[in-house]
Design a protein around this motif. Structure first.
Motif, PDB file in Angstrom:
ATOM      1  N   HIS A 266       0.813  -1.217   0.000  1.00  0.00           N
ATOM      2  CA  HIS A 266       0.000   0.000   0.000  1.00  0.00           C
ATOM      3  C   HIS A 266       0.850   1.272   0.000  1.00  0.00           C
ATOM      4  O   HIS A 266       0.561   2.232  -0.717  1.00  0.00           O
ATOM      5  CB  HIS A 266      -0.920  -0.007   1.231  1.00  0.00           C
ATOM      6  N   TYR A 267       1.924   1.303   0.786  1.00  0.00           N
ATOM      7  CA  TYR A 267       2.717   2.527   0.944  1.00  0.00           C
ATOM      8  C   TYR A 267       3.794   2.685  -0.132  1.00  0.00           C
ATOM      9  O   TYR A 267       4.478   3.706  -0.165  1.00  0.00           O
ATOM     10  CB  TYR A 267       3.356   2.565   2.332  1.00  0.00           C
ATOM     11  N   LEU A 268       3.929   1.680  -0.996  1.00  0.00           N
ATOM     12  CA  LEU A 268       4.907   1.797  -2.078  1.00  0.00           C
ATOM     13  C   LEU A 268       4.529   2.921  -3.029  1.00  0.00           C
ATOM     14  O   LEU A 268       5.394   3.547  -3.647  1.00  0.00           O
ATOM     15  CB  LEU A 268       5.011   0.469  -2.841  1.00  0.00           C
ATOM     16  N   LYS A 269       3.242   3.183  -3.126  1.00  0.00           N
ATOM     17  CA  LYS A 269       2.758   4.255  -4.009  1.00  0.00           C
ATOM     18  C   LYS A 269       3.439   5.586  -3.700  1.00  0.00           C
ATOM     19  O   LYS A 269       3.829   6.331  -4.607  1.00  0.00           O
ATOM     20  CB  LYS A 269       1.237   4.386  -3.842  1.00  0.00           C
ATOM     21  N   LEU A 272       7.083   5.559  -4.835  1.00  0.00           N
ATOM     22  CA  LEU A 272       7.153   5.732  -6.284  1.00  0.00           C
ATOM     23  C   LEU A 272       6.885   7.187  -6.671  1.00  0.00           C
ATOM     24  O   LEU A 272       7.498   7.706  -7.607  1.00  0.00           O
ATOM     25  CB  LEU A 272       6.138   4.809  -6.969  1.00  0.00           C
ATOM     26  N   ALA A 273       5.992   7.834  -5.951  1.00  0.00           N
ATOM     27  CA  ALA A 273       5.712   9.249  -6.209  1.00  0.00           C
ATOM     28  C   ALA A 273       6.970  10.088  -5.992  1.00  0.00           C
ATOM     29  O   ALA A 273       7.301  10.969  -6.792  1.00  0.00           O
ATOM     30  CB  ALA A 273       4.579   9.729  -5.303  1.00  0.00           C
ATOM     31  N   LEU A 274       7.690   9.800  -4.909  1.00  0.00           N
ATOM     32  CA  LEU A 274       8.938  10.528  -4.621  1.00  0.00           C
ATOM     33  C   LEU A 274      10.002  10.234  -5.676  1.00  0.00           C
ATOM     34  O   LEU A 274      10.782  11.114  -6.046  1.00  0.00           O
ATOM     35  CB  LEU A 274       9.452  10.147  -3.234  1.00  0.00           C
ATOM     36  N   VAL A 275      10.024   8.977  -6.167  1.00  0.00           N
ATOM     37  CA  VAL A 275      10.979   8.617  -7.221  1.00  0.00           C
ATOM     38  C   VAL A 275      10.700   9.435  -8.476  1.00  0.00           C
ATOM     39  O   VAL A 275      11.629   9.975  -9.108  1.00  0.00           O
ATOM     40  CB  VAL A 275      10.902   7.105  -7.539  1.00  0.00           C
ATOM     41  N   LEU A 276       9.430   9.541  -8.873  1.00  0.00           N
ATOM     42  CA  LEU A 276       9.083  10.311 -10.069  1.00  0.00           C
ATOM     43  C   LEU A 276       9.447  11.778  -9.910  1.00  0.00           C
ATOM     44  O   LEU A 276       9.959  12.413 -10.843  1.00  0.00           O
ATOM     45  CB  LEU A 276       7.586  10.165 -10.362  1.00  0.00           C
ATOM     46  N   VAL A 303      19.651   6.801  -4.715  1.00  0.00           N
ATOM     47  CA  VAL A 303      18.416   7.439  -4.258  1.00  0.00           C
ATOM     48  C   VAL A 303      17.193   6.646  -4.726  1.00  0.00           C
ATOM     49  O   VAL A 303      16.273   6.377  -3.949  1.00  0.00           O
ATOM     50  CB  VAL A 303      18.331   8.892  -4.764  1.00  0.00           C
ATOM     51  N   THR A 304      17.193   6.239  -6.006  1.00  0.00           N
ATOM     52  CA  THR A 304      16.056   5.488  -6.557  1.00  0.00           C
ATOM     53  C   THR A 304      15.870   4.162  -5.832  1.00  0.00           C
ATOM     54  O   THR A 304      14.763   3.829  -5.388  1.00  0.00           O
ATOM     55  CB  THR A 304      16.271   5.230  -8.059  1.00  0.00           C
ATOM     56  N   ALA A 305      16.962   3.389  -5.720  1.00  0.00           N
ATOM     57  CA  ALA A 305      16.883   2.087  -5.049  1.00  0.00           C
ATOM     58  C   ALA A 305      16.509   2.251  -3.579  1.00  0.00           C
ATOM     59  O   ALA A 305      15.740   1.451  -3.030  1.00  0.00           O
ATOM     60  CB  ALA A 305      18.215   1.358  -5.181  1.00  0.00           C
ATOM     61  N   GLY A 306      17.048   3.302  -2.941  1.00  0.00           N
ATOM     62  CA  GLY A 306      16.750   3.536  -1.532  1.00  0.00           C
ATOM     63  C   GLY A 306      15.285   3.858  -1.301  1.00  0.00           C
ATOM     64  O   GLY A 306      14.663   3.340  -0.357  1.00  0.00           O
ATOM     65  N   LEU A 307      14.702   4.709  -2.143  1.00  0.00           N
ATOM     66  CA  LEU A 307      13.292   5.065  -2.002  1.00  0.00           C
ATOM     67  C   LEU A 307      12.387   3.858  -2.232  1.00  0.00           C
ATOM     68  O   LEU A 307      11.424   3.626  -1.476  1.00  0.00           O
ATOM     69  CB  LEU A 307      12.928   6.177  -2.991  1.00  0.00           C
ATOM     70  N   ILE A 308      12.698   3.070  -3.274  1.00  0.00           N
ATOM     71  CA  ILE A 308      11.876   1.891  -3.567  1.00  0.00           C
ATOM     72  C   ILE A 308      11.982   0.856  -2.448  1.00  0.00           C
ATOM     73  O   ILE A 308      10.975   0.314  -1.984  1.00  0.00           O
ATOM     74  CB  ILE A 308      12.293   1.274  -4.921  1.00  0.00           C
ATOM     75  N   ALA A 309      13.224   0.599  -1.997  1.00  0.00           N
ATOM     76  CA  ALA A 309      13.423  -0.356  -0.909  1.00  0.00           C
ATOM     77  C   ALA A 309      12.729   0.119   0.363  1.00  0.00           C
ATOM     78  O   ALA A 309      12.115  -0.678   1.096  1.00  0.00           O
ATOM     79  CB  ALA A 309      14.917  -0.561  -0.655  1.00  0.00           C
ATOM     80  N   GLY A 310      12.808   1.414   0.630  1.00  0.00           N
ATOM     81  CA  GLY A 310      12.145   1.972   1.801  1.00  0.00           C
ATOM     82  C   GLY A 310      10.630   1.828   1.715  1.00  0.00           C
ATOM     83  O   GLY A 310       9.969   1.490   2.708  1.00  0.00           O
ATOM     84  N   GLY A 311      10.081   2.064   0.517  1.00  0.00           N
ATOM     85  CA  GLY A 311       8.639   1.926   0.323  1.00  0.00           C
ATOM     86  C   GLY A 311       8.162   0.499   0.515  1.00  0.00           C
ATOM     87  O   GLY A 311       7.125   0.246   1.138  1.00  0.00           O
ATOM     88  N   VAL A 312       8.930  -0.450  -0.026  1.00  0.00           N
ATOM     89  CA  VAL A 312       8.582  -1.868   0.132  1.00  0.00           C
ATOM     90  C   VAL A 312       8.676  -2.284   1.600  1.00  0.00           C
ATOM     91  O   VAL A 312       7.767  -2.917   2.152  1.00  0.00           O
ATOM     92  CB  VAL A 312       9.497  -2.755  -0.742  1.00  0.00           C
TER      93      VAL A 312
END
Length: 332
Positions: A266-269, A272-276, A303-312
């Motif tokens: 649910h919180y990955l969204k 992903l928003a921050l990545v974009l 930064v990209t991998a960190g944000l995605i990993a953090g979201g997951v």
């Protein structure tokens, strides 16, 4: 054989040939050996096959790293991770479509395979068009970047939106203008049925084909986000296309595991928003604050991998113990 070393879209032809060969080999192995017969895929098999596809994608990235340099290697991995993460939202939509058309699990895998093949062609056309635009009109990259930032901000503040397949204009148009059978006919997309008025045998499409059409249209909508995101990382057409397709190739395998636990992401969204927002912003940072200098690819990857990993990670932690409703219909 000299033509194999000629450049096409900035990359030697033999690189393209090798990539296409890998895609064909993986598809043939998957459909012709692993799934010769239609059957329901379990979560365990889905995860194992997903690990296999991800491993191939990562090894392909190592090849790019050593053959074309660390800079393009990092950009490939950044694009791959972004597309892989964005595909989780795609999985949720696909599961809704299959549920709406009541497609049993044993037919979903084959439908996904044909969907992936269509995506390979459609994404190729979109990327080719995007590459031509950026090459001839560099300022269009700023439009891509601004669109990503706006999309990311919208994702951050928008609520949950449920997709209603019955209101899809394509579904309504096809149902009105084409003959659609009310039931499935196994794995068939088109069948012959008896016309009620004339009594003659006529062709009709099945709900399986209708679901496939809607899935591919949904992917085009998702591509509006993912393709500009990768162009914001690099304008190298080979890297843009291969990172995109390598992430999509394993989607059909990952689907069956993710569809059963998509509620856990649910919180990955928001990640992903921050990545974009980050990917879009770095175009302006590089061109206007760094005076046209390059934004460090390694920093972009981290930064990209960190944000995605953090979201997951945050999603899995916050939803621990929750049980979701399975979206995959059982086999008939």
């Amino acid at each position: 054989m000299d033509f194999l070393f000629m450049d096409w879209l900035g990359t030697p032809i033999w690189f393209w040939a090798a990539f296409i060969g890998i895609v064909i080999a993986l598809t043939a192995f998957d459909l012709g050996i692993l799934h010769k017969e239609d059957k329901e895929m379990g979560i365990s098999e889905s995860l194992k096959l997903s690990v296999f596809y991800i491993s191939i994608a990562l090894l392909f990235g190592i090849w790019i790293w050593f053959a074309r340099g660390a800079d393009l290697g990092m950009k490939y991995y950044t694009g791959f991770f972004i597309e892989k993460a964005l595909s989780i939202d795609n999985v949720f939509v696909i599961s809704l479509i299959f549920s709406y058309f009541a497609i049993p699990a044993k037919y979903q895998y084959r439908a996904l395979l044909w969907g992936i093949l269509a995506v390979i062609v459609l994404r190729g056309l979109m990327i080719a068009g995007g590459a031509a635009l950026v090459q001839n009109f560099y300022w269009t990259l700023y439009i891509f970047a601004a669109f990503l930032v706006a999309t990311g901000i919208k994702m951050l503040f928008s609520g949950e939106q449920e997709m209603d397949v019955s209101k899809n204009p394509v579904v309504r148009w096809i149902s009105k203008h084409m003959r659609v059978t009310p039931e499935l006919h196994g794995e068939k997309f088109i069948v012959k049925v008896q016309d009620e008025k004339s009594g003659k045998m006529v062709r009709a499409i099945t709900p399986l084909l209708l679901a496939l059409i809607v899935i591919n249209l949904a992917d085009l909508v998702f591509a509006i986000d993912s393709v500009p995101a990768i162009f914001a990382i690099t304008t190298d057409t080979f890297i843009v296309y291969t990172s995109n397709i390598m992430a999509i190739l394993g989607l059909r395998a990952l689907y069956f595991a993710l569809a059963a636990m998509v509620h856990r992401f649910h919180y990955l969204k928001y990640a992903l928003a921050l990545v974009l927002v980050f990917i879009g912003s770095k175009i302006f940072v590089a061109d206007f604050l760094l005076d046209g200098g390059k934004f460090p690819p390694v920093l972009s990857l981290i930064v990209t991998a960190g944000l995605i990993a953090g979201g997951v990670g945050w999603s899995l932690w916050k939803t621990r113990g929750e049980k979701g409703k399975p979206d995959i219909l059982p086999a008939e």
